[in-house]
Design an enzyme around this catalytic site. Structure first.
Site, PDB file in Angstrom:
ATOM      1  N   ASP A 150       3.583 -16.591  46.218  1.00 16.09           N
ATOM      2  CA  ASP A 150       3.170 -15.216  45.939  1.00 16.09           C
ATOM      3  C   ASP A 150       3.922 -14.321  46.906  1.00 16.09           C
ATOM      4  O   ASP A 150       4.348 -14.755  47.975  1.00 16.09           O
ATOM      5  CB  ASP A 150       1.665 -15.033  46.100  1.00 16.09           C
ATOM      6  CG  ASP A 150       1.160 -13.760  45.423  1.00 16.09           C
ATOM      7  OD1 ASP A 150       1.934 -13.120  44.667  1.00 16.09           O
ATOM      8  OD2 ASP A 150       0.002 -13.381  45.657  1.00 16.09           O
ATOM      9  N   SER A 151       4.131 -13.105  46.494  1.00 19.45           N
ATOM     10  CA  SER A 151       4.837 -12.171  47.365  1.00 19.45           C
ATOM     11  C   SER A 151       4.297 -10.774  47.145  1.00 19.45           C
ATOM     12  O   SER A 151       3.614 -10.500  46.160  1.00 19.45           O
ATOM     13  CB  SER A 151       6.347 -12.227  47.103  1.00 19.45           C
ATOM     14  OG  SER A 151       6.630 -11.853  45.782  1.00 19.45           O
TER      15      SER A 151
ATOM     16  N   PHE B 291      13.683  -5.589  40.436  1.00 17.98           N
ATOM     17  CA  PHE B 291      12.457  -5.179  39.745  1.00 17.98           C
ATOM     18  C   PHE B 291      11.453  -4.712  40.783  1.00 17.98           C
ATOM     19  O   PHE B 291      11.725  -4.718  41.978  1.00 17.98           O
ATOM     20  CB  PHE B 291      11.892  -6.351  38.919  1.00 17.98           C
ATOM     21  CG  PHE B 291      11.537  -7.546  39.749  1.00 17.98           C
ATOM     22  CD1 PHE B 291      10.248  -7.742  40.210  1.00 17.98           C
ATOM     23  CD2 PHE B 291      12.511  -8.478  40.083  1.00 17.98           C
ATOM     24  CE1 PHE B 291       9.932  -8.838  40.992  1.00 17.98           C
ATOM     25  CE2 PHE B 291      12.196  -9.593  40.859  1.00 17.98           C
ATOM     26  CZ  PHE B 291      10.908  -9.771  41.305  1.00 17.98           C
ATOM     27  N   GLY B 292      10.301  -4.320  40.332  1.00 17.63           N
ATOM     28  CA  GLY B 292       9.242  -3.912  41.252  1.00 17.63           C
ATOM     29  C   GLY B 292       9.646  -2.721  42.100  1.00 17.63           C
ATOM     30  O   GLY B 292      10.109  -1.698  41.584  1.00 17.63           O
ATOM     31  N   TYR B 293       9.505  -2.868  43.391  1.00 13.61           N
ATOM     32  CA  TYR B 293       9.774  -1.789  44.339  1.00 13.61           C
ATOM     33  C   TYR B 293      11.235  -1.758  44.806  1.00 13.61           C
ATOM     34  O   TYR B 293      11.584  -0.965  45.677  1.00 13.61           O
ATOM     35  CB  TYR B 293       8.851  -1.921  45.556  1.00 13.61           C
ATOM     36  CG  TYR B 293       7.386  -1.850  45.197  1.00 13.61           C
ATOM     37  CD1 TYR B 293       6.745  -0.622  45.050  1.00 13.61           C
ATOM     38  CD2 TYR B 293       6.648  -3.005  44.989  1.00 13.61           C
ATOM     39  CE1 TYR B 293       5.409  -0.554  44.712  1.00 13.61           C
ATOM     40  CE2 TYR B 293       5.298  -2.950  44.643  1.00 13.61           C
ATOM     41  CZ  TYR B 293       4.692  -1.721  44.511  1.00 13.61           C
ATOM     42  OH  TYR B 293       3.368  -1.644  44.177  1.00 13.61           O
ATOM     43  N   ASP B 294      12.082  -2.612  44.235  1.00 20.51           N
ATOM     44  CA  ASP B 294      13.480  -2.706  44.677  1.00 20.51           C
ATOM     45  C   ASP B 294      14.227  -1.376  44.708  1.00 20.51           C
ATOM     46  O   ASP B 294      14.997  -1.136  45.637  1.00 20.51           O
ATOM     47  CB  ASP B 294      14.253  -3.718  43.832  1.00 20.51           C
ATOM     48  CG  ASP B 294      13.871  -5.157  44.151  1.00 20.51           C
ATOM     49  OD1 ASP B 294      13.046  -5.381  45.063  1.00 20.51           O
ATOM     50  OD2 ASP B 294      14.402  -6.072  43.484  1.00 20.51           O
TER      51      ASP B 294
ATOM     52  N   LYS C 126      21.043 -10.085  47.291  1.00 22.29           N
ATOM     53  CA  LYS C 126      19.626  -9.993  47.612  1.00 22.29           C
ATOM     54  C   LYS C 126      19.079 -11.349  48.053  1.00 22.29           C
ATOM     55  O   LYS C 126      18.319 -11.440  49.016  1.00 22.29           O
ATOM     56  CB  LYS C 126      18.859  -9.465  46.399  1.00 22.29           C
ATOM     57  CG  LYS C 126      17.385  -9.246  46.645  1.00 22.29           C
ATOM     58  CD  LYS C 126      16.731  -8.688  45.401  1.00 22.29           C
ATOM     59  CE  LYS C 126      15.233  -8.779  45.485  1.00 22.29           C
ATOM     60  NZ  LYS C 126      14.579  -8.411  44.243  1.00 22.29           N
TER      61      LYS C 126
ATOM     62  N   HIS D 225      12.929 -11.821  51.080  1.00 24.24           N
ATOM     63  CA  HIS D 225      11.738 -12.564  51.484  1.00 24.24           C
ATOM     64  C   HIS D 225      11.632 -13.888  50.738  1.00 24.24           C
ATOM     65  O   HIS D 225      11.340 -14.925  51.318  1.00 24.24           O
ATOM     66  CB  HIS D 225      10.494 -11.709  51.252  1.00 24.24           C
ATOM     67  CG  HIS D 225      10.349 -11.226  49.838  1.00 24.24           C
ATOM     68  ND1 HIS D 225      11.319 -10.465  49.200  1.00 24.24           N
ATOM     69  CD2 HIS D 225       9.367 -11.410  48.921  1.00 24.24           C
ATOM     70  CE1 HIS D 225      10.927 -10.194  47.970  1.00 24.24           C
ATOM     71  NE2 HIS D 225       9.753 -10.768  47.776  1.00 24.24           N
ATOM     72  N   ARG D 226      11.873 -13.853  49.446  1.00 25.81           N
ATOM     73  CA  ARG D 226      11.767 -15.068  48.636  1.00 25.81           C
ATOM     74  C   ARG D 226      12.876 -16.054  48.992  1.00 25.81           C
ATOM     75  O   ARG D 226      12.639 -17.251  49.134  1.00 25.81           O
ATOM     76  CB  ARG D 226      11.797 -14.711  47.150  1.00 25.81           C
ATOM     77  CG  ARG D 226      11.413 -15.868  46.268  1.00 25.81           C
ATOM     78  CD  ARG D 226      11.161 -15.430  44.824  1.00 25.81           C
ATOM     79  NE  ARG D 226       9.867 -14.781  44.697  1.00 25.81           N
ATOM     80  CZ  ARG D 226       9.695 -13.502  44.392  1.00 25.81           C
ATOM     81  NH1 ARG D 226      10.719 -12.702  44.189  1.00 25.81           N
ATOM     82  NH2 ARG D 226       8.483 -12.986  44.279  1.00 25.81           N
TER      83      ARG D 226
END
Length: 134
Positions: free
Chosen positions: A9-10, A92-95, A113, A118-119
């Protein structure tokens, strides 16, 4: 099947917002997976906050559990700031709002990236731990 199980999860943690959205990153705006609404809400909550106080980090936790009960848990982070407007169409997301080294993740290629995310950091840590026991 007698195989290990891996889960992750992140989320995005914004220091000015006491770690929010954190575990609620995907549903920050109330609707799961609505990236536009989540980004809009984040920008609204940071309205008037100067760049140097918009520090944030992505975090990813991964757990691997083996059939014999052994567990490996690792964590990866990537630190940056939240920008004032969306920048870029990658990711995606907050990128589009997450700035690292003066550039939004929305402008990083997937390969760029992965080297700092983080991933990517969490997966490299998991690989390192697996190599120790296998």
């Amino acid at each position: 099947m007698n195989m290990p199980a891996i889960a992750d999860d992140s989320g995005l943690c914004v220091d000015y917002l006491d770690g929010a959205p954190g575990i609620f990153s995907a549903r920050f705006s109330g609707v799961h997976g609505d990236d536009e609404a989540n980004n809009d809400l984040l920008l609204k909550k940071l309205e008037g906050v100067p760049f140097e106080k918009r520090t944030a980090y992505y975090v990813c936790a991964i757990c691997c559990v083996f059939p014999d009960g052994r567990e490996i848990t690792v964590r990866g982070e990537c630190h940056g700031n939240i920008g004032f407007e969306r920048d870029g169409n990658e990711g995606f997301g907050y990128d589009p709002l997450f700035i690292v080294d003066g550039r939004a993740f929305g402008r990083y290629t997937a390969e760029e990236k992965d080297k700092i995310s983080h991933r990517g950091n969490a997966l490299r840590a998991l690989t390192h731990e697996l190599e120790k026991i296998l």
